[in-house]
Every structure is written in C-alpha cells, then in structure tokens.
Scaffold this active site. Structure first.
Site, short mmCIF file in Angstrom:
data_model
loop_
_atom_site.label_atom_id
_atom_site.label_comp_id
_atom_site.label_asym_id
_atom_site.label_seq_id
_atom_site.Cartn_x
_atom_site.Cartn_y
_atom_site.Cartn_z
N ASP A 24 0.69 -1.20 0.12
CA ASP A 24 -0.01 0.07 0.07
C ASP A 24 0.91 1.21 -0.04
O ASP A 24 2.03 1.18 0.52
CB ASP A 24 -0.82 -0.17 1.22
CG ASP A 24 -2.18 1.01 0.94
OD1 ASP A 24 -2.14 1.56 0.20
OD2 ASP A 24 -2.64 1.27 2.06
N ARG A 28 0.14 7.68 -2.81
CA ARG A 28 0.73 8.68 -1.97
C ARG A 28 2.14 8.95 -2.32
O ARG A 28 2.56 10.13 -2.26
CB ARG A 28 0.56 8.56 -0.75
CG ARG A 28 -0.90 8.94 -0.12
CD ARG A 28 -1.13 8.17 1.11
NE ARG A 28 -1.53 6.75 1.10
CZ ARG A 28 -1.63 5.78 1.91
NH1 ARG A 28 -1.34 6.20 3.31
NH2 ARG A 28 -1.80 4.73 1.73
N HIS A 41 2.65 3.01 -8.92
CA HIS A 41 2.49 1.49 -9.10
C HIS A 41 3.86 0.97 -9.58
O HIS A 41 4.21 -0.21 -9.27
CB HIS A 41 1.15 1.22 -9.87
CG HIS A 41 0.18 1.72 -9.30
ND1 HIS A 41 -0.23 1.41 -7.85
CD2 HIS A 41 -0.94 2.26 -9.58
CE1 HIS A 41 -1.32 1.81 -7.43
NE2 HIS A 41 -1.88 2.17 -8.76
N LEU A 134 11.54 -20.22 -2.85
CA LEU A 134 10.21 -19.37 -2.17
C LEU A 134 9.00 -19.72 -3.12
O LEU A 134 9.16 -19.78 -4.27
CB LEU A 134 10.54 -17.79 -2.23
CG LEU A 134 9.25 -17.00 -2.04
CD1 LEU A 134 9.03 -16.58 -0.47
CD2 LEU A 134 9.62 -15.58 -2.73
#
Ligand code: FPP
Length: 239
Positions: A24, A28, A41, A134
């Site tokens: 998130d 901003r 983004h 992973l």
C-alpha cells in the site's frame, strides 16, 4: 518455524513460514513527487521484485502479496490498465522467478482477467512449478470474502454433508490450500486494516504496520519487521 542466521547479523531470529504483504501507498508516494499514480505503481512493482528476491534469499518458504483486490476495479480504467500492464511485463519476464528458483502462484478469481494475462499466468506457473525456493503467491482479483464464498460453493457442489463442513474442509478449498497460513502480515503506508486480505487464513497471524510507503520499503524494513516478529509470543489461544 525455521531458525536462520543471516551472514551480516549475529543474533539468530525466527523466520516466519509465510509472510503476507499489503503493498500500500503507491498513490501517495507518486503524489508526494507530483507524479501520476501509475508512476507509484511502477515503483511499487520494482519494490515487489526486490522484496520477493530478498525473501527467496533469506530462505522464506512462502510470500503472498496483494497486487489487485476484487474492489480495485472501481479505480479509474487507466489506473487499472496501468497495473495490468505492470503485471504483463512481469509475467513476460519469466526469468524473474524461473532463474531464481521461485515458484510463482496466483490466488484470486482469475476468470475476469484479460485472456493474454490468464495465458501468461498459466505458462509461468507451469514453468516454475518444480522450483524449490520461495513460493510466491500473487493475489490478483482477490477478496477474502469472495474466496470463502467460492469455497462454500465448492463444498455444496461436491455434496458435502453438514458434518463434513469443517474448518479443514474450508481451508482445503481456499486458493491457499495446502500452504501454511500466513503467520506474519505486513502493511506499510500507515493504514491499520486488513482490507479483505486473507481473512480466513490470518486468524492467528501477527501484524506489523509502518508509515513507510510501499515504493520506499526496503529489505532493511523487512529485516526490522522479522526481528520484531522474533520477539512476539504466539500462544494461539493457549497460555
Ligand atoms: C495500493 O496502493 C496498491 C495497489 C492497489 C496496487 C499494487 C500493485 C503493485 C505494487 C504493482 C503490482 C505489480 C506486480 C508485478 C505484482 P494505493 O494505490 O492504494 O496507494 P494509496 O493508498 O497511496 O493511494
């Protein structure tokens, strides 16, 4: 739980089995720089790649990132398209995970996504399925409530009796079936919400919040979060 000792640190720390991150603060971050949200983004996508690689390097078994929620379709079409294009770029560059022994897996309802994206996802999941490093889950058109609805529908269509509807039966029908629940949820950008993310799976998770915006999030922040996790006393309802 795994114990690990990073080369550059001296104290052993507890590494979670599964970290989930809400990426998130991209908007901003861009606004602070008078840039379009799409630039935020793009910067967030770079951070995502850095963090995924770092998690693989330190031996984390599972990482799940929230890339696009079922609610994110409400954003302006050009912003949605921008995020989809970042995903396309990432998926096309399959080396991102293949060469790094990362197993990529998508969670969410992928059916409304553009066909080329769905095809790329299939191809990359197939190409990386034998990776032993992973497991990287990317949540796309994902919503926790939506996921539970899907699981319940499946149980009904499979004709389960009321007695067969157990917590395990539900877990087995979630997108994360067969994986450990996230034990550590990280949300940067100063928001203190779960936002419909892994709501079933995070029943006993620990949380870590920070004011740093996702594009500014670095492996050092992750180290700091894991360090704090090491000191949490998880009791799972016991004493
Ligand atoms: C939330 O920040 C972020 C998103 C809704 C999109 C996250 C997507 C990426 C990081 C790129 C994904 C790409 C890949 C390759 C996985 P926000 O826009 O809500 O930020 P704000 O709250 O500051 O406005």
């Amino acid at each position: 739980m795994l114990w690990f000792k990073k080369k550059e640190s001296t104290a052993p720390r507890v590494l979670p089995d599964h970290i989930a991150i809400i990426m998130d603060g991209n908007g901003r971050w861009a606004k602070k720089r008078s840039l379009p949200r799409s630039a935020g983004h793009a910067a967030g996508a770079n951070t995502f790649k850095t963090i995924a690689r770092y998690c693989n390097k330190i031996g984390l078994p599972y990482l799940t990132v929230y890339a696009f929620s079922t609610e994110n379709w409400k954003r302006p079409p050009e912003e949605v398209e921008g995020i989809m294009n970042l995903l396309r770029d990432y998926l096309k560059d399959a080396e991102n995970f293949k060469d790094e022994n990362i197993k990529v897996h998508f969670i969410g309802d992928l059916s409304p996504l553009a066909e080329d994206i769905q095809a790329l996802i299939k191809k990359d999941e197939e190409a990386s399925k034998d990776a032993t490093g992973l497991t990287l889950n990317i949540a796309l058109n994902y919503g926790g409530r939506d996921e539970i609805v899907h699981a319940v529908r499946r149980m009904i269509s499979e004709g389960l009796s009321p007695e067969e509807v157990t917590e395990q039966a539900i877990s087995d029908r979630l997108y994360t079936a067969g994986m450990p629940d996230p034990d550590f949820i990280i949300r940067p950008s100063g928001e203190y919400r779960l936002s419909n993310y892994l709501i079933w799976q995070s029943a006993y998770a620990e949380y870590w919040f920070s004011d740093v915006l996702w594009p500014d999030f670095t492996p050092r922040h992750l180290d700091q979060a894991i360090e704090e996790y090491s000191h949490r006393n998880r009791r799972f309802g016991g004493v």
